[in-house]
Design a protein around this motif. Structure first.
Motif, mmCIF file in Angstrom:
data_model
loop_
_atom_site.group_PDB
_atom_site.id
_atom_site.type_symbol
_atom_site.label_atom_id
_atom_site.label_comp_id
_atom_site.label_asym_id
_atom_site.label_seq_id
_atom_site.Cartn_x
_atom_site.Cartn_y
_atom_site.Cartn_z
ATOM 1 N N GLY A 298 13.403 3.911 -10.152
ATOM 2 C CA GLY A 298 14.285 2.499 -11.269
ATOM 3 C C GLY A 298 15.270 2.237 -9.819
ATOM 4 O O GLY A 298 14.886 2.268 -9.239
ATOM 5 N N VAL A 299 16.672 1.618 -10.179
ATOM 6 C CA VAL A 299 17.047 0.091 -9.300
ATOM 7 C C VAL A 299 18.055 1.493 -8.683
ATOM 8 O O VAL A 299 18.542 2.216 -9.038
ATOM 9 C CB VAL A 299 18.424 -0.219 -10.210
ATOM 10 N N ASP A 300 17.911 1.394 -7.375
ATOM 11 C CA ASP A 300 18.719 2.351 -6.315
ATOM 12 C C ASP A 300 18.186 3.773 -7.067
ATOM 13 O O ASP A 300 18.747 4.862 -5.709
ATOM 14 C CB ASP A 300 20.225 2.070 -6.664
ATOM 15 N N ASP A 301 17.034 3.870 -6.670
ATOM 16 C CA ASP A 301 16.224 5.125 -7.332
ATOM 17 C C ASP A 301 14.847 5.392 -6.396
ATOM 18 O O ASP A 301 13.998 5.367 -7.118
ATOM 19 C CB ASP A 301 16.438 6.039 -8.754
ATOM 20 N N TYR A 302 14.883 5.278 -4.937
ATOM 21 C CA TYR A 302 13.983 5.706 -4.133
ATOM 22 C C TYR A 302 13.704 7.272 -3.479
ATOM 23 O O TYR A 302 14.955 7.035 -3.103
ATOM 24 C CB TYR A 302 13.499 4.285 -3.731
ATOM 25 N N ARG A 303 11.837 7.523 -3.174
ATOM 26 C CA ARG A 303 11.782 8.201 -3.014
ATOM 27 C C ARG A 303 10.876 8.233 -1.839
ATOM 28 O O ARG A 303 10.149 8.202 -2.388
ATOM 29 C CB ARG A 303 11.456 9.886 -3.983
ATOM 30 N N ILE A 304 11.014 8.486 -0.658
ATOM 31 C CA ILE A 304 10.416 8.042 0.701
ATOM 32 C C ILE A 304 9.584 9.493 0.541
ATOM 33 O O ILE A 304 10.201 10.692 1.283
ATOM 34 C CB ILE A 304 10.985 7.606 1.884
ATOM 35 N N THR A 305 8.167 9.952 0.637
ATOM 36 C CA THR A 305 7.842 11.093 1.291
ATOM 37 C C THR A 305 7.159 10.363 2.625
ATOM 38 O O THR A 305 6.030 9.907 2.643
ATOM 39 C CB THR A 305 6.296 10.088 0.780
ATOM 40 N N TRP A 306 7.371 11.293 3.693
ATOM 41 C CA TRP A 306 7.009 11.020 4.988
ATOM 42 C C TRP A 306 6.389 11.411 5.667
ATOM 43 O O TRP A 306 5.527 12.698 4.851
ATOM 44 C CB TRP A 306 8.305 11.155 6.135
ATOM 45 N N LYS A 307 4.986 10.976 6.614
ATOM 46 C CA LYS A 307 4.470 11.598 7.120
ATOM 47 C C LYS A 307 4.935 12.380 8.537
ATOM 48 O O LYS A 307 5.988 12.766 8.601
ATOM 49 C CB LYS A 307 3.491 10.649 8.023
ATOM 50 N N TYR A 308 3.915 13.630 8.377
ATOM 51 C CA TYR A 308 4.736 14.784 9.343
ATOM 52 C C TYR A 308 6.310 15.545 9.026
ATOM 53 O O TYR A 308 7.225 15.973 9.438
ATOM 54 C CB TYR A 308 5.571 14.250 10.626
ATOM 55 N N PRO A 309 5.383 15.979 7.644
ATOM 56 C CA PRO A 309 6.531 17.159 6.955
ATOM 57 C C PRO A 309 7.002 17.689 7.222
ATOM 58 O O PRO A 309 8.700 18.104 6.676
ATOM 59 C CB PRO A 309 5.594 16.547 5.025
ATOM 60 N N ASN B 193 18.432 14.720 0.489
ATOM 61 C CA ASN B 193 18.851 14.005 0.044
ATOM 62 C C ASN B 193 17.755 13.752 -0.948
ATOM 63 O O ASN B 193 17.044 13.181 -0.314
ATOM 64 C CB ASN B 193 18.984 12.897 0.209
ATOM 65 N N THR B 194 17.234 13.783 -2.517
ATOM 66 C CA THR B 194 16.021 13.403 -2.839
ATOM 67 C C THR B 194 15.947 12.400 -3.083
ATOM 68 O O THR B 194 14.505 11.975 -2.621
ATOM 69 C CB THR B 194 15.699 14.227 -4.377
ATOM 70 N N ASN B 195 16.481 11.526 -2.442
ATOM 71 C CA ASN B 195 16.226 10.058 -3.300
ATOM 72 C C ASN B 195 16.224 9.388 -1.451
ATOM 73 O O ASN B 195 15.316 8.251 -1.778
ATOM 74 C CB ASN B 195 17.882 8.948 -3.497
ATOM 75 N N SER B 196 16.518 10.572 -0.514
ATOM 76 C CA SER B 196 16.306 9.682 0.939
ATOM 77 C C SER B 196 14.968 10.194 1.836
ATOM 78 O O SER B 196 14.212 9.626 2.828
ATOM 79 C CB SER B 196 17.196 9.198 1.498
ATOM 80 N N VAL C 76 6.780 5.783 -0.778
ATOM 81 C CA VAL C 76 8.066 5.560 -1.591
ATOM 82 C C VAL C 76 7.188 4.857 -3.187
ATOM 83 O O VAL C 76 6.559 4.096 -3.303
ATOM 84 C CB VAL C 76 8.536 4.073 -0.512
ATOM 85 N N LYS C 77 8.037 5.880 -3.346
ATOM 86 C CA LYS C 77 8.022 5.757 -4.904
ATOM 87 C C LYS C 77 9.059 5.463 -6.472
ATOM 88 O O LYS C 77 10.655 6.033 -5.284
ATOM 89 C CB LYS C 77 7.679 7.684 -5.869
ATOM 90 N N ILE C 78 9.261 4.558 -6.786
ATOM 91 C CA ILE C 78 10.036 3.613 -7.374
ATOM 92 C C ILE C 78 10.138 4.669 -8.689
ATOM 93 O O ILE C 78 9.783 3.998 -9.416
ATOM 94 C CB ILE C 78 9.927 2.137 -7.059
ATOM 95 N N GLY D 283 0.701 -1.156 0.171
ATOM 96 C CA GLY D 283 -0.427 -0.052 0.197
ATOM 97 C C GLY D 283 0.996 1.732 0.265
ATOM 98 O O GLY D 283 0.378 2.351 -0.021
ATOM 99 N N THR D 284 2.250 0.914 0.368
ATOM 100 C CA THR D 284 3.069 2.423 0.013
ATOM 101 C C THR D 284 3.904 2.243 -1.423
ATOM 102 O O THR D 284 4.562 3.710 -1.188
ATOM 103 C CB THR D 284 3.908 2.987 1.442
ATOM 104 N N LEU D 285 3.952 1.356 -1.445
ATOM 105 C CA LEU D 285 5.061 1.027 -3.031
ATOM 106 C C LEU D 285 4.473 1.782 -4.073
ATOM 107 O O LEU D 285 2.791 1.509 -4.511
ATOM 108 C CB LEU D 285 5.625 0.066 -3.319
ATOM 109 N N ARG D 286 4.709 3.087 -4.775
ATOM 110 C CA ARG D 286 4.341 3.614 -6.128
ATOM 111 C C ARG D 286 5.176 3.621 -7.113
ATOM 112 O O ARG D 286 6.317 3.704 -6.419
ATOM 113 C CB ARG D 286 3.621 4.889 -5.611
#
Length: 268
Positions: free
Chosen positions: A235-246, A261-264, A231-233, A53-56
Motif C-alpha cells: 500500500g501507500v507507504d507500506d513497502y518491504r524490501i527483501t535484501w540479498k545476503y540475508p 523494521n518490517t517495512n524497510s 520490493v513488495k508493495i 524486475g524487483t517490484l512485486r
C-alpha cells in the motif's frame, strides 16, 4: 527485395493467438529481471526504470506494471487476469526515493561492520602475540620439568635419595608436567582461534561497492542489482524490501541491537 518494394498485407493469415494475448505475453517477458532487450547507445531499452524486475505486489506476489506516462506502477496480475487484486497505482519516484534512503542506511552499516571487523582483527593480532609468548613460557617450564625429572632419576640411581623421596618428588614433577601440558593445549586452541580472525571477504566486496555508491546522488540500477532481491508493495507507504545476503544483514542488525523494521528491513 528491398523493403520499399515489398508488398505487405496485414492479417493475411489467421493468427495463432490474439494480438492482445501476444502483447500481454511480451509484457511478461519484459518484466523478467534478467530480460535482455535491444541496446541503444549502451543502454538496455527494455529497462525503463531502475527497479524493473524487483517490484512485486504484496498481495498476490505478481510483478508490478510500469505506467510510463504516469511514472507509476500497479499490479500486473490485475491487468492481465482481471483478478480481485488491487488496481491502485504507486508513484515510482516515491518508491525510488524510499529504496535509495534504505540502501544508504545499508551502505553505512556495511562500512561500519567492515571497520568493526578490522578493529577485531587488530585486537586479535595483539592478543595472539601475548598468547604465543605464554605458550613459549609454558614450553620452557615443561622442558625444565623434564630436565628436573631426569636429574631426579640420576640422583636416585646414585643412591643419594631414598625410594620414598624419589617417588614423592617424581609424582610432584609428573603432576606439574601434566598441568603445564594442559595449559599449553588450552593456549594453542586460543592461538588457533585468534589466528583465524579475519574480515569477512563478502564484507570487503560489499564495502568497496558501498563506498562508491555513497557518493552517488540517486538510485542506480547497479545498486538494485547488487543488494536487492525484491520490493513488495502492500500500500501507500507500506513497502518491504527483501535484501540479498540475508544472513549477513541479519548478523549486522543483531550487532546493531536495533529493533527490526518490517517495512524497510525484511530479510526473508
Amino acid at each position: 527485395v528491398p523493403h520499399e518494394q515489398q508488398i505487405v498485407r496485414d492479417n493475411a493469415h489467421s493468427p495463432i493467438i490474439s494480438k492482445e494475448d501476444f502483447e500481454k505475453a511480451g509484457l511478461l517477458v519484459r518484466l523478467r529481471p534478467n530480460w535482455k532487450g535491444p541496446w541503444v547507445n549502451g543502454r538496455n531499452q527494455s529497462i525503463d526504470y531502475v527497479l524493473v524486475g524487483t517490484l512485486r505486489c504484496g498481495h498476490c506476489g505478481f510483478y508490478m506494471f510500469y505506467i510510463k506516462e504516469k511514472l507509476a506502477v500497479r499490479c500486473t496480475n490485475h491487468y492481465l487476469q482481471h483478478t480481485n487484486c488491487t488496481n491502485d497505482t504507486y508513484s515510482l519516484p516515491v518508491l525510488e526515493d524510499y529504496v535509495f534512503y534504505e540502501l544508504r542506511i545499508i551502505f553505512k552499516q556495511i562500512l561500519l561492520e567492515k571497520a568493526q571487523q578490522e578493529d577485531a582483527v587488530r585486537q586479535a593480532k595483539r592478543q595472539l602475540k601475548d598468547c604465543q609468548r605464554q605458550i613459549l613460557t609454558l614450553k620452557r617450564q615443561l622442558e625444565s620439568a623434564i630436565q628436573d625429572k631426569r636429574k631426579l632419576f640420576e640422583t636416585f640411581s646414585s643412591g643419594e635419595i631414598t625410594q620414598m623421596s624419589f617417588s614423592s618428588r617424581k609424582e610432584a614433577l609428573t603432576l606439574f608436567s601434566d598441568e603445564i601440558q594442559a595449559k599449553i593445549a588450552d593456549q594453542e586452541k586460543v592461538e588457533a582461534t585468534l589466528s583465524s580472525v579475519s574480515v569477512n571477504p563478502e564484507i570487503l566486496v560489499l564495502a568497496k561497492k558501498a563506498e562508491h555508491y555513497l557518493s552517488e546522488g540517486a538510485l542506480t540500477r547497479d545498486m538494485v542489482m547488487d543488494y536487492i532481491k525484491e520490493v513488495k508493495i502492500y500500500g501507500v507507504d507500506d513497502y518491504r524490501i527483501t535484501w540479498k545476503y540475508p544472513e549477513l544483514f541479519e548478523e549486522m542488525r543483531e550487532k546493531a541491537g536495533g529493533e527490526e523494521n518490517t517495512n524497510s528491513f525484511c530479510l526473508f
